[in-house]
Design an enzyme around this catalytic site. Structure first.
Site, PDB file in Angstrom:
ATOM      1  N   ASN A 154       0.797  -1.237   0.000  1.00 24.87           N
ATOM      2  CA  ASN A 154       0.000   0.000   0.000  1.00 24.87           C
ATOM      3  C   ASN A 154       0.827   1.285   0.000  1.00 24.87           C
ATOM      4  O   ASN A 154       0.355   2.320  -0.457  1.00 24.87           O
ATOM      5  CB  ASN A 154      -1.021  -0.014   1.148  1.00 24.87           C
ATOM      6  N   LYS A 177      12.367  -8.067   0.624  1.00 23.49           N
ATOM      7  CA  LYS A 177      11.339  -8.755  -0.158  1.00 23.49           C
ATOM      8  C   LYS A 177      10.101  -7.856  -0.228  1.00 23.49           C
ATOM      9  O   LYS A 177       9.442  -7.596   0.774  1.00 23.49           O
ATOM     10  CB  LYS A 177      10.954 -10.090   0.501  1.00 23.49           C
ATOM     11  N   GLY A 230       2.549  -5.671   7.454  1.00 24.05           N
ATOM     12  CA  GLY A 230       1.538  -6.401   6.696  1.00 24.05           C
ATOM     13  C   GLY A 230       0.348  -6.722   7.575  1.00 24.05           C
ATOM     14  O   GLY A 230       0.072  -6.025   8.557  1.00 24.05           O
ATOM     15  N   GLU A 252       4.577  -4.226  12.139  1.00 21.05           N
ATOM     16  CA  GLU A 252       3.642  -3.108  11.942  1.00 21.05           C
ATOM     17  C   GLU A 252       2.441  -3.700  11.227  1.00 21.05           C
ATOM     18  O   GLU A 252       2.538  -4.081  10.065  1.00 21.05           O
ATOM     19  CB  GLU A 252       4.266  -2.017  11.053  1.00 21.05           C
ATOM     20  N   CYS A 286      -3.017   1.667   6.483  1.00 15.08           N
ATOM     21  CA  CYS A 286      -3.151   1.078   7.825  1.00 15.08           C
ATOM     22  C   CYS A 286      -3.748   2.105   8.770  1.00 15.08           C
ATOM     23  O   CYS A 286      -4.376   1.751   9.764  1.00 15.08           O
ATOM     24  CB  CYS A 286      -1.801   0.603   8.318  1.00 15.08           C
ATOM     25  N   GLU A 386     -10.736  -5.074  10.390  1.00 18.54           N
ATOM     26  CA  GLU A 386     -10.084  -4.267   9.357  1.00 18.54           C
ATOM     27  C   GLU A 386     -10.567  -4.726   7.978  1.00 18.54           C
ATOM     28  O   GLU A 386     -10.505  -5.909   7.652  1.00 18.54           O
ATOM     29  CB  GLU A 386      -8.558  -4.422   9.425  1.00 18.54           C
ATOM     30  N   GLU A 465       8.400   2.480  14.093  1.00 17.79           N
ATOM     31  CA  GLU A 465       9.179   2.853  12.919  1.00 17.79           C
ATOM     32  C   GLU A 465       9.296   4.368  12.891  1.00 17.79           C
ATOM     33  O   GLU A 465       8.548   5.063  13.580  1.00 17.79           O
ATOM     34  CB  GLU A 465       8.494   2.348  11.654  1.00 17.79           C
TER      35      GLU A 465
END
Ligand code: NAP
Length: 496
Positions: A154, A177, A230, A252, A286, A386, A465
């Site tokens: 995203n 990745k 993810g 996260e 998110c 979600e 983060e």
């Protein structure tokens, strides 16, 4: 005639390679179905090769002074700035967010790389007094070693850079990745660092499925830390498997973020906030506003204002600057969102707007879902799970206490927002909302790179983060004692 899709290899040890016998997969434009680029479907042995390259490069990169590492990051930021428009367009073509947001994704990456380059001249430890005489105590930061960066689709340039720039400045080497859906953006990120002169093996890139490449990365004992963004289910699995080898796993994950609008709020401002929060990036952030918690006194008025604006929303080609909302990112996303809409109807929610796949004309070849508003009861699945799409649950509450209770009563805790003109209430909300991030009179989205980012409850496992907090995720703290007394001193035991 459409351009021939680009073909990318893996980036291992400073070279783009296509290992013999590998299969390929492609990414496609979710608005048009156009094939964009093709990639190697990596295998476990490709991961092994990439980790070996990262391990080989580690001692020299670790020994490179952090300010020098920062110079390479600054070059990467400059390269990306130069290519901002081009890469922003790739983001929009591959992921489907509108072009202003595609550029914003890249800008966030630039900002973060520059921020982290500056950290190269800090990377601060502490000096702390000893309880003994003639003894000096300090902490220094050391890299962890080979780290895996596993990212979602995203924010396909911003999120990889949040991880890569932070890991690099701390002296780690990386195997990256990307999400398979946005591997083209991932490859462009790697090309930026390649152009900036990152030494061979310091940043490696392996495309392929999570089940194969992701799994192999998590399983390789030489990978000492995993930075993962993810979904909750994948994150939990990565966490459990990483824990078996006592790896540091930074997670996260998802969100179910509320915007509360109180009866004293500036309603037009709150309206702009919810439109941007709920339907920006087609709700696939998110931090997206997926719950609108309205005070009963302004409920009818605000809902009417919201519907009027959503009725004027332009959904379409995300490259067109007049478009408000593009497609959702993939067929899987579309399917999941439509399933949730069906669940909402079944649960007895009142569908106020949208609720359908858009078809025909410009929508024919893409994955378009109408911006959707549901009146829901708190406790319904729609109001608690979600969805990750342009679906907004509206919930009526009678007062501030109920608003906060509803806001907090979900499994997630990433972002939150309250619109009120009462300063006391604003500060209470700042304290009482269970979330890693609270906005006052601003939407649930709007992260800035110099501030920590992350959430509580099922949104993560405690790390952050961005900001200087990101440094904690990618370094080990070493404690150093320097005794210059020239005798054996015993802490806790020597006479006091
Ligand atoms: P996802 O399906 O969990 O995938 C995330 C990444 O994990 C992808 O690169 C995926 O590879 C990989 N993966 C899949 N299975 C794996 C496995 N068994 N082992 C290791 N890696 C594996 O999530 P997504 O659909 O890409 O992203 C949406 C989710 O991300 C939402 O829940 C959203 O809230 C969350 N998110 C959170 C934040 C945050 O900062 N809190 C930010 C953005 C997004 P493939 O692509 O090949 O499957």
């Amino acid at each position: 005639m459409a351009a021939e899709p680009q073909k990318f290899g893996l980036f291992i040890g400073g070279k783009w390679v296509t290992p013999k016998g590998t299969q390929r997969f492609s990414t496609r434009n979710p608005a048009t179905g156009e094939e964009l680029a093709s990639f190697v479907a990596g295998r476990p042995e490709d991961v092994t090769a990439a980790v070996s390259a990262a391990q080989k490069a580690f001692p020299e990169w670790r020994a490179t002074p952090a300010p020098k590492r920062g110079e390479i990051l600054l070059r990467a930021a400059a390269v990306l700035r130069e290519r901002k428009e081009e890469v922003g367009r790739i983001v929009t073509r591959e992921m489907g967010k509108v072009i202003a947001e595609g550029r914003g994704d890249v800008q966030e990456a630039i900002d973060f790389i520059e921020y982290m380059a500056g950290e190269g001249r800090r990377l601060a430890g502490e000096t702390i007094p000893s309880e003994l005489r003639s003894k000096f105590c300090l902490t220094v930061r050391q890299p962890k070693g080979v780290v895996a960066c596993i990212t979602p689709w995203n924010f396909p340039t911003a999120i990889p850079n949040w991880k890569i720039a932070a890991a690099l400045i701390c002296g780690n080497t990386i195997v990256f990745k990307p999400a398979s859906n946005t591997a083209y953006c991932g490859a462009e990120v790697v090309k930026v660092y390649e152009a900036a002169g990152v030494p061979p093996g310091v940043l490696n890139f392996v495309t392929g499925s999570g089940a194969i490449v992701g799994n192999a990365l998590v399983a390789d004992p030489r990978v000492r830390a995993i930075s993962f963004t993810g979904g909750v289910e994948t994150g939990r699995d990565v966490y459990v498997r990483g824990a078996q080898q006592l790896k540091m796993v930074h997670l996260e994950l998802g969100g179910k973020n509320p915007e509360i609008v109180m009866d004293d709020a500036e309603l037009p401002l709150a309206l702009e906030g919810v439109l941007f929060g709920a339907f920006g990036t087609s709700g696939q952030r998110c931090t997206a506003t997926s719950r609108l918690i309205l005070h009963e006194k302004i409920y009818d008025e605000f809902l009417k204002m919201l519907v009027e604006r959503v009725d004027r929303f332009v959904v379409g080609d995300p490259m067109d600057p007049k478009v408000d909302m593009g497609p959702v990112a993939s067929a899987d996303q579309e399917k999941k969102i439509l399933e949730y809409i069906a669940i909402g109807k079944k649960e007895g929610g009142r569908l106020v707007r949208g609720g359908t796949k858009l078809t025909g004309g410009p929508y024919e070849k893409g994955f378009f879902v109408a911006p959707t508003i549901f009146e829901t009861k708190h406790g319904s699945r729609l109001s608690k799970e979600e969805i990750f799409g342009p679906v907004l649950s509206v919930i009526k509450v009678k007062d501030y206490a109920e608003a906060v209770r509803v806001a907090n009563d979900v499994d997630y805790g990433l972002s939150s927002s309250i619109y009120t003109r009462d300063v006391n209430r604003a500060f209470r909300a700042m304290d009482e909302l269970e979330a890693g991030i609270t906005y006052i009179n601003a939407p649930t989205i709007g992260a800035e790179v110099q501030l920590p980012f992350g959430g509580v409850k099922n949104t993560g496992n405690g790390g952050r983060e961005a900001g200087s907090a990101a440094i904690d995720e990618f370094t080990e703290l070493k404690t150093v004692f320097v005794d210059f007394s020239r005798r054996l001193q015993k802490a806790q035991i020597d006479p006091r």
